[in-house]
Design an enzyme around this catalytic site. Structure first.
Site, PDB file in Angstrom:
ATOM      1  N   VAL A   1       0.845  -1.285  -0.185  1.00 36.13           N
ATOM      2  CA  VAL A   1      -0.022  -0.031  -0.028  1.00 36.13           C
ATOM      3  C   VAL A   1       0.874   1.064   0.112  1.00 36.13           C
ATOM      4  O   VAL A   1       0.602   2.281  -0.860  1.00 36.13           O
ATOM      5  CB  VAL A   1      -0.994   0.187   1.052  1.00 36.13           C
ATOM      6  CG1 VAL A   1      -1.749   1.478   1.135  1.00 36.13           C
ATOM      7  CG2 VAL A   1      -1.815  -1.246   1.245  1.00 36.13           C
TER       8      VAL A   1
ATOM      9  N   LYS B   1      -7.197  -1.371  10.016  1.00 35.82           N
ATOM     10  CA  LYS B   1      -8.678  -1.972  10.455  1.00 35.82           C
ATOM     11  C   LYS B   1      -8.483  -2.448  11.855  1.00 35.82           C
ATOM     12  O   LYS B   1      -9.526  -2.243  12.805  1.00 35.82           O
ATOM     13  CB  LYS B   1      -9.141  -2.808   9.532  1.00 35.82           C
ATOM     14  CG  LYS B   1      -8.365  -4.259   9.507  1.00 35.82           C
ATOM     15  CD  LYS B   1      -7.677  -4.487   8.139  1.00 35.82           C
ATOM     16  CE  LYS B   1      -7.200  -5.734   7.840  1.00 35.82           C
ATOM     17  NZ  LYS B   1      -6.071  -5.653   6.836  1.00 35.82           N
TER      18      LYS B   1
ATOM     19  N   GLU C   1     -10.386   5.946   5.302  1.00 35.53           N
ATOM     20  CA  GLU C   1     -11.276   5.173   4.399  1.00 35.53           C
ATOM     21  C   GLU C   1     -10.809   3.827   3.800  1.00 35.53           C
ATOM     22  O   GLU C   1     -11.573   2.935   3.198  1.00 35.53           O
ATOM     23  CB  GLU C   1     -11.212   6.303   2.864  1.00 35.53           C
ATOM     24  CG  GLU C   1     -12.004   6.025   1.646  1.00 35.53           C
ATOM     25  CD  GLU C   1     -13.867   6.158   2.288  1.00 35.53           C
ATOM     26  OE1 GLU C   1     -14.467   4.964   2.152  1.00 35.53           O
ATOM     27  OE2 GLU C   1     -14.130   7.142   2.496  1.00 35.53           O
TER      28      GLU C   1
ATOM     29  N   GLY D   1     -10.811  -1.109   1.277  1.00 35.46           N
ATOM     30  CA  GLY D   1      -9.767  -0.991   0.123  1.00 35.46           C
ATOM     31  C   GLY D   1     -10.191   0.146  -0.628  1.00 35.46           C
ATOM     32  O   GLY D   1     -10.221   1.288  -0.184  1.00 35.46           O
TER      33      GLY D   1
ATOM     34  N   ILE E   1     -12.928   0.853  -2.371  1.00 37.61           N
ATOM     35  CA  ILE E   1     -14.339   1.138  -2.577  1.00 37.61           C
ATOM     36  C   ILE E   1     -14.567   2.400  -1.518  1.00 37.61           C
ATOM     37  O   ILE E   1     -14.416   2.441  -0.501  1.00 37.61           O
ATOM     38  CB  ILE E   1     -15.255   0.221  -2.030  1.00 37.61           C
ATOM     39  CG1 ILE E   1     -14.949  -1.226  -2.631  1.00 37.61           C
ATOM     40  CG2 ILE E   1     -17.008   0.457  -2.137  1.00 37.61           C
ATOM     41  CD1 ILE E   1     -15.674  -2.466  -2.365  1.00 37.61           C
TER      42      ILE E   1
ATOM     43  N   GLY F   1      -0.316 -16.006  -3.893  1.00 37.41           N
ATOM     44  CA  GLY F   1      -0.192 -14.697  -3.199  1.00 37.41           C
ATOM     45  C   GLY F   1      -1.462 -14.105  -2.656  1.00 37.41           C
ATOM     46  O   GLY F   1      -1.657 -13.088  -2.025  1.00 37.41           O
TER      47      GLY F   1
ATOM     48  N   GLU G   1      -2.180 -15.367   2.841  1.00 44.40           N
ATOM     49  CA  GLU G   1      -0.773 -15.277   3.547  1.00 44.40           C
ATOM     50  C   GLU G   1      -0.061 -16.671   3.861  1.00 44.40           C
ATOM     51  O   GLU G   1      -1.153 -17.915   4.029  1.00 44.40           O
ATOM     52  CB  GLU G   1      -1.001 -14.687   4.841  1.00 44.40           C
ATOM     53  CG  GLU G   1      -1.567 -13.221   4.630  1.00 44.40           C
ATOM     54  CD  GLU G   1      -0.385 -12.425   4.322  1.00 44.40           C
ATOM     55  OE1 GLU G   1       0.802 -12.749   4.131  1.00 44.40           O
ATOM     56  OE2 GLU G   1      -0.685 -11.131   3.769  1.00 44.40           O
TER      57      GLU G   1
ATOM     58  N   ASP H   1     -10.301 -10.466  10.183  1.00 40.44           N
ATOM     59  CA  ASP H   1     -10.249  -9.281   9.222  1.00 40.44           C
ATOM     60  C   ASP H   1     -11.542  -8.720   9.119  1.00 40.44           C
ATOM     61  O   ASP H   1     -11.561  -7.610   9.178  1.00 40.44           O
ATOM     62  CB  ASP H   1      -9.494  -9.901   8.003  1.00 40.44           C
ATOM     63  CG  ASP H   1      -9.354  -8.601   7.084  1.00 40.44           C
ATOM     64  OD1 ASP H   1      -8.140  -7.739   7.211  1.00 40.44           O
ATOM     65  OD2 ASP H   1     -10.112  -8.476   6.291  1.00 40.44           O
TER      66      ASP H   1
ATOM     67  N   LYS I   1     -13.296  -5.041  10.298  1.00 38.52           N
ATOM     68  CA  LYS I   1     -13.966  -4.050   9.472  1.00 38.52           C
ATOM     69  C   LYS I   1     -15.343  -3.760   9.763  1.00 38.52           C
ATOM     70  O   LYS I   1     -15.790  -2.539   9.630  1.00 38.52           O
ATOM     71  CB  LYS I   1     -13.565  -4.442   7.893  1.00 38.52           C
ATOM     72  CG  LYS I   1     -12.146  -4.661   7.477  1.00 38.52           C
ATOM     73  CD  LYS I   1     -12.229  -5.462   6.114  1.00 38.52           C
ATOM     74  CE  LYS I   1     -10.648  -5.537   5.752  1.00 38.52           C
ATOM     75  NZ  LYS I   1     -10.512  -6.047   4.560  1.00 38.52           N
TER      76      LYS I   1
END
Length: 425
Positions: free
Chosen positions: A16, A99, A123, A128, A130, A181, A184, A195, A199
């Site tokens: 990122v 997050k 954001e 991601g 969106i 990939g 993980e 995760d 979120k």
């Protein structure tokens, strides 16, 4: 007079961070002046990167007096939380994609930022690329949102899609996803629903305008989903997805959870495949809307991060109180409903002895626990003379369903409840 450049500090130059760096390069009024990294000498996919702006001490970024905005892109709780607080205390506005930190320490973080009159924008932390947080807080501010159903994790959605398309096992598809990939080496955070839980905790807090505590979010992953369940779901008119959902009832109580779900093929979410994310919101006066797009990746996530940076840049020097609509305004914590007290429809896959009366036994146990059946189908007999039976229930209380499962597993004619998956209502 030459316009003053806004100076940005990055903490993290991974996937990122690299996307953010590349995206910001063309902006003449913005300059990245310092970047915190773990290893200065690591090869990076950035042409002509000036290594003099790299530092292995991220606190140098947080305390640099020239930096206006700090972007935290390393994830995890520590040292990210301490770095962000240090940056705020040193006069920086914050953009983050973290997050986990928001879900676990959002209240403390936003209160700390308000104390120093700084903005924290995030954001990129939920879906991601969106656009989601800013639309909810601004253009949809006049809505009362009471329901969220979302696919918020690309890894699990990729795995479930491949299981569906290939008819393959979870274990085989996971290995394939790791090789590509998409997953993980240790996939626990994704496949066990952590995760998505992080979120939806923050998303529900924003949408319902009441704080949702992570401890009150029910979480269940996809590791028990079988290829047979995918096949049965398709036959019944459904797809299986890992759904992050949140509802607010008329009494002001929230039901927030992450778990696999049978989604009707008529639903938009049933057709969100591979690594794509989507969020469906229901409210008044807007009705139902769905936003979908890439939920992760170098440039999709960078799009959201840079959007937040530019929102802050547009306000700097023009007001003493930046972006009031984007600030935290939660004054109360939502009361949450325990999963055991919720009403759901259920899909069950049961393996039983191929004896007369087994289907009657299943019906009786359900009736004894106040559960009505929508359908019950025997899906063939195995070589060991055991029958595979699929059940779809009507709406039933979760605690009653759990009692019924316990009774099934104690019955002499029933070998095992292979699967119990909730069904979209």
């Amino acid at each position: 007079m030459e316009k003053k450049k806004i100076k940005i500090g990055l903490i993290g130059l991974g996937t990122v961070g690299t996307g953010v760096y590349k995206t910001l390069m063309p902006y003449e009024d913005i300059e990245i002046t310092k970047i915190g990294v773990k290893n200065i000498n690591k090869p990076r996919n950035i042409e002509n990167l000036d290594k003099s702006i790299l530092t292995e001490d991220s606190y140098e970024v947080a305390t640099d007096s020239e930096i206006d905005i700090v972007c935290e892109l390393i994830g995890g709780v520590q040292p990210a939380f301490d770095l962000i607080k240090t940056a705020i205390k040193n006069g920086k506005h914050i953009v983050t994609a973290n997050k986990e930190l928001l879900a676990k320490h959002g209240e403390e973080l936003f209160n700390y930022a308000e104390k120093y009159n700084k903005v924290v924008l995030y954001e990129a932390a939920i879906a991601g690329g969106i656009p989601l947080i800013m639309p909810i807080k601004t253009i949809m501010a006049g809505n009362k949102i009471n329901k969220i159903e979302a696919i918020l994790n690309g890894t699990t959605n990729y795995i479930l899609t491949k299981m569906d398309v290939q008819g393959a096992s979870y274990e085989d598809v996971l290995k394939e996803a790791q090789g590509l990939g998409y997953a993980e080496t240790d996939p626990t955070g994704d496949v066990e629903g952590f995760d998505a839980a992080y979120k939806v905790t923050t998303l529900a807090t924003i949408a319902f305008r009441k704080r949702i505590k992570l401890d009150n979010v029910y979480r269940e992953g996809i590791t028990k989903i079988r290829a047979q369940d995918m096949h049965a779901a398709n036959d019944l008119g459904y797809k299986i997805k890992l759904i992050a959902s949140a509802t607010m009832n008329d009494d002001g109580k929230a039901d927030v959870r992450v778990h696999p779900m049978l989604i009707s093929k008529k639903s938009t979410l049933a057709h969100i495949d591979y690594v794509t994310n989507a969020v469906s919101l229901s409210g008044h006066p807007i009705g139902d809307i769905t936003l979908s797009g890439p939920g992760a990746g170098e440039f999709p996530t960078a799009s959201s991060v840079v959007g937040d940076i530019l929102a802050i840049v547009a306000e700097l020097g023009k007001t003493d109180y930046l972006l009031p609509m984007m600030r935290c305004r939660h004054e109360e914590t939502a009361k949450c409903i325990n999963i055991k007290d919720t009403m759901n429809k259920y899909y069950l896959s049961i393996n039983a002895k191929n004896n007369k009366g087994v289907i009657g036994t299943i019906g009786r146990i359900c009736a004894d626990n106040d559960i009505s059946l929508q359908s019950i189908v025997q899906r063939g007999v195995d070589e060991d003379n055991t029958a595979n039976i699929t059940v779809i229930t009507e709406l039933a209380l979760e605690k009653n369903m759990r009692r019924a499962v316990d009774a099934f597993e104690k019955d002499k004619f029933i070998n095992k409840v292979n699967s119990l998956i909730r069904v979209q209502v």
